[in-house]
Design a protein around this motif. Sequence first.
Motif, PDB file in Angstrom:
ATOM      1  N   VAL A  20     102.487 103.949 -88.064  1.00 52.25           N
ATOM      2  CA  VAL A  20     102.756 104.525 -86.753  1.00 52.25           C
ATOM      3  C   VAL A  20     102.594 103.477 -85.659  1.00 52.25           C
ATOM      4  CG1 VAL A  20     101.929 106.205 -85.055  1.00 52.25           C
ATOM      5  CG2 VAL A  20     102.185 106.877 -87.451  1.00 52.25           C
ATOM      6  N   LEU A  21     101.552 102.644 -85.750  1.00 52.43           N
ATOM      7  CA  LEU A  21     101.320 101.616 -84.727  1.00 52.43           C
ATOM      8  C   LEU A  21     102.433 100.574 -84.720  1.00 52.43           C
ATOM      9  CD1 LEU A  21      97.460 101.025 -85.030  1.00 52.43           C
ATOM     10  CD2 LEU A  21      98.691 102.105 -83.139  1.00 52.43           C
ATOM     11  N   LEU A  22     102.871 100.148 -85.907  1.00 51.85           N
ATOM     12  CA  LEU A  22     103.913  99.127 -85.988  1.00 51.85           C
ATOM     13  C   LEU A  22     105.250  99.654 -85.466  1.00 51.85           C
ATOM     14  CD1 LEU A  22     103.055  97.592 -89.457  1.00 51.85           C
ATOM     15  CD2 LEU A  22     102.964  96.397 -87.267  1.00 51.85           C
ATOM     16  N   ILE A  23     105.615 100.843 -85.911  1.00 54.57           N
ATOM     17  CA  ILE A  23     106.881 101.415 -85.446  1.00 54.57           C
ATOM     18  C   ILE A  23     106.790 101.739 -83.958  1.00 54.57           C
ATOM     19  CG2 ILE A  23     108.462 103.363 -85.681  1.00 54.57           C
ATOM     20  CD1 ILE A  23     108.602 101.302 -87.922  1.00 54.57           C
ATOM     21  N   GLY A  24     105.609 102.163 -83.516  1.00 56.78           N
ATOM     22  CA  GLY A  24     105.432 102.418 -82.089  1.00 56.78           C
ATOM     23  C   GLY A  24     105.635 101.162 -81.254  1.00 56.78           C
ATOM     24  N   ALA A  25     105.158 100.015 -81.754  1.00 57.84           N
ATOM     25  CA  ALA A  25     105.336  98.749 -81.035  1.00 57.84           C
ATOM     26  C   ALA A  25     106.803  98.347 -80.974  1.00 57.84           C
ATOM     27  CB  ALA A  25     104.509  97.652 -81.710  1.00 57.84           C
ATOM     28  N   VAL A  26     107.505  98.521 -82.094  1.00 56.93           N
ATOM     29  CA  VAL A  26     108.943  98.223 -82.117  1.00 56.93           C
ATOM     30  C   VAL A  26     109.673  99.117 -81.125  1.00 56.93           C
ATOM     31  CG1 VAL A  26     111.027  98.346 -83.521  1.00 56.93           C
ATOM     32  CG2 VAL A  26     108.953  97.340 -84.475  1.00 56.93           C
ATOM     33  N   GLN A  27     109.347 100.398 -81.143  1.00 53.97           N
ATOM     34  CA  GLN A  27     110.004 101.329 -80.241  1.00 53.97           C
ATOM     35  C   GLN A  27     109.643 101.072 -78.778  1.00 53.97           C
ATOM     36  OE1 GLN A  27     112.705 102.389 -81.658  1.00 53.97           O
ATOM     37  NE2 GLN A  27     112.413 104.421 -80.801  1.00 53.97           N
ATOM     38  N   PHE A  28     108.448 100.557 -78.535  1.00 55.54           N
ATOM     39  CA  PHE A  28     108.068 100.217 -77.161  1.00 55.54           C
ATOM     40  C   PHE A  28     109.038  99.201 -76.576  1.00 55.54           C
ATOM     41  CE2 PHE A  28     105.908  97.151 -74.402  1.00 55.54           C
ATOM     42  CZ  PHE A  28     105.575  97.977 -73.334  1.00 55.54           C
ATOM     43  N   ARG A 142     102.757 115.181 -85.570  1.00 58.11           N
ATOM     44  CA  ARG A 142     101.749 114.334 -84.929  1.00 58.11           C
ATOM     45  C   ARG A 142     102.193 112.875 -84.920  1.00 58.11           C
ATOM     46  NH1 ARG A 142      96.373 115.594 -84.325  1.00 58.11           N
ATOM     47  NH2 ARG A 142      96.679 117.329 -85.779  1.00 58.11           N
ATOM     48  N   ALA A 143     102.757 112.416 -86.053  1.00 55.17           N
ATOM     49  CA  ALA A 143     103.196 111.024 -86.139  1.00 55.17           C
ATOM     50  C   ALA A 143     104.347 110.741 -85.180  1.00 55.17           C
ATOM     51  CB  ALA A 143     103.606 110.693 -87.577  1.00 55.17           C
ATOM     52  N   LEU A 144     105.335 111.641 -85.133  1.00 52.47           N
ATOM     53  CA  LEU A 144     106.458 111.451 -84.211  1.00 52.47           C
ATOM     54  C   LEU A 144     105.996 111.491 -82.768  1.00 52.47           C
ATOM     55  CD1 LEU A 144     109.286 113.523 -85.919  1.00 52.47           C
ATOM     56  CD2 LEU A 144     109.289 111.071 -85.502  1.00 52.47           C
ATOM     57  N   GLY A 145     105.030 112.373 -82.471  1.00 49.72           N
ATOM     58  CA  GLY A 145     104.488 112.417 -81.121  1.00 49.72           C
ATOM     59  C   GLY A 145     103.834 111.111 -80.741  1.00 49.72           C
ATOM     60  N   SER A 146     103.131 110.484 -81.728  1.00 48.56           N
ATOM     61  CA  SER A 146     102.481 109.199 -81.460  1.00 48.56           C
ATOM     62  C   SER A 146     103.512 108.101 -81.245  1.00 48.56           C
ATOM     63  CB  SER A 146     101.563 108.831 -82.627  1.00 48.56           C
ATOM     64  OG  SER A 146     100.523 109.780 -82.773  1.00 48.56           O
ATOM     65  N   VAL A 147     104.562 108.063 -82.091  1.00 43.30           N
ATOM     66  CA  VAL A 147     105.599 107.045 -81.929  1.00 43.30           C
ATOM     67  C   VAL A 147     106.346 107.243 -80.620  1.00 43.30           C
ATOM     68  CG1 VAL A 147     107.784 106.190 -82.856  1.00 43.30           C
ATOM     69  CG2 VAL A 147     105.866 106.613 -84.385  1.00 43.30           C
ATOM     70  N   MET A 148     106.641 108.499 -80.310  1.00 46.80           N
ATOM     71  CA  MET A 148     107.343 108.771 -79.063  1.00 46.80           C
ATOM     72  C   MET A 148     106.476 108.483 -77.842  1.00 46.80           C
ATOM     73  SD  MET A 148     109.443 112.220 -80.064  1.00 46.80           S
ATOM     74  CE  MET A 148     110.064 112.408 -78.387  1.00 46.80           C
ATOM     75  N   ALA A 149     105.166 108.340 -78.068  1.00 44.26           N
ATOM     76  CA  ALA A 149     104.297 107.944 -76.965  1.00 44.26           C
ATOM     77  C   ALA A 149     104.641 106.543 -76.476  1.00 44.26           C
ATOM     78  CB  ALA A 149     102.832 108.009 -77.389  1.00 44.26           C
ATOM     79  N   SER A 150     105.393 105.777 -77.291  1.00 45.64           N
ATOM     80  CA  SER A 150     105.850 104.467 -76.825  1.00 45.64           C
ATOM     81  C   SER A 150     106.705 104.605 -75.578  1.00 45.64           C
ATOM     82  CB  SER A 150     106.632 103.750 -77.926  1.00 45.64           C
ATOM     83  OG  SER A 150     107.722 104.532 -78.369  1.00 45.64           O
TER      84      SER A 150
END
Length: 434
Positions: A20-28, A142-150
Amino acid sequence: MPESSESAAPSRPVSERAVVLLIGAVQFVNILDFVMVMPLGPDFAKGLGIESSHIGTIGGSYTAAASVAGLLGGYFLDRFDRRKALAVCMLGLVAATAAGGLALGLSTLLLARVCAGIFGGPATALSLSIIADLIPVERRGRALGSVMASFSVASVLGVPLALKVAEVGGWRLPFFVVAALGLVVVGAALWLLPPVRGHLKPGGSAARAPGVRELIGHSDVQLSYLMTALVMMSGFIVIPNISAYVQQNLGYPRDHLWILYFAGGIVSFITLRLTGPLVDRFGSFRVGTVGVVLAAVTTYAGFVHYPAWLPIPVLFMVFMLAMGVRNVAYNTLTSRVPDNPVRARFMSLQSATQHMASALGAFLSSRLLVDLPDGTLGGMDTIGWVSIGLSVGVPVMLRVVEARVRSREQARALAVPPAQGMAAPLSPQANPHA
């Protein structure tokens, strides 16, 4: 049984949090490249001699290109390791972002944004596919919500910083900074993210999955894409013009613009973190309808009949809250439509739908808006009403798609074999809607 991620398990252990953190960073990086352009619109419009009413066209050029790339990606993305495909797309995005900082006029800026869209659209589809492949359905909201938090982080930190950097070094500098950040993030993702090849293994082979025509022939897929189009078009007929509108029509000072996006981003970040678990508990229809109603109310107050006593930051924060609630609800629901072998293909086509609907909304806003002699934008009330009208159909679509998905999942729990590659059973016995 609930959908499992075992068939997509990576070759080495990796925690769900790390994914989640890695994909979140990419999506950021991916999201920041897109969302910073609209707040910076009045700046580069002035620097390049572009009318403010054309900002929507610049935003729409990215999304239109991303849509075409998503359609093409639907034919081949499921044939590759998702990590490698994501790296290629992000490197292309980095190069296109840097090119945007070198634009000399409207045509060259449009060209750079088209190139960014070509790579950015498939990158989003692949990112969401990796999450959906590796995270079980019971924790996916929950995971999608975290990634979309980017998106929220891009608003809380990225957009305000981009606005401040533009004040200091000019509107070109944020493009170069984001490109450099993208290189760092892509390197980290390649080093730390495991290969994602489960969809290529026997029993989950993408080669045996339905083709694009067969995929979009399913009514559940069609309904999901229609819902996506309504959500995105209703939002992006308004969003590209917010920065210019609040400055030119409402008199909001340019040097305070970063505060507006900072406050809105904080609200959005908190909202996205809370909405994922709420969707898992109460369902997409109930949670998403709350977001749609809030969005309609704030759109009316902000663009149709703005009350002078209402502070602009408060209105913007409620608008961001509404967008976050609505988007987590519908994205979580659409992630339940496909099975693993066609997930990237489905997500790619969904990304194409998202971006094309966004482009249509942005292009339509450019047609409806005019630059008035006094420097204000005319026609904002019209696009406000159009946005509200489009959003009316979203709760209906949420209800229908959610009911059909639950029926399929219940059939699966009773050991009814699903159709190959799709969650939708095709036999009359398995399909209560047949």
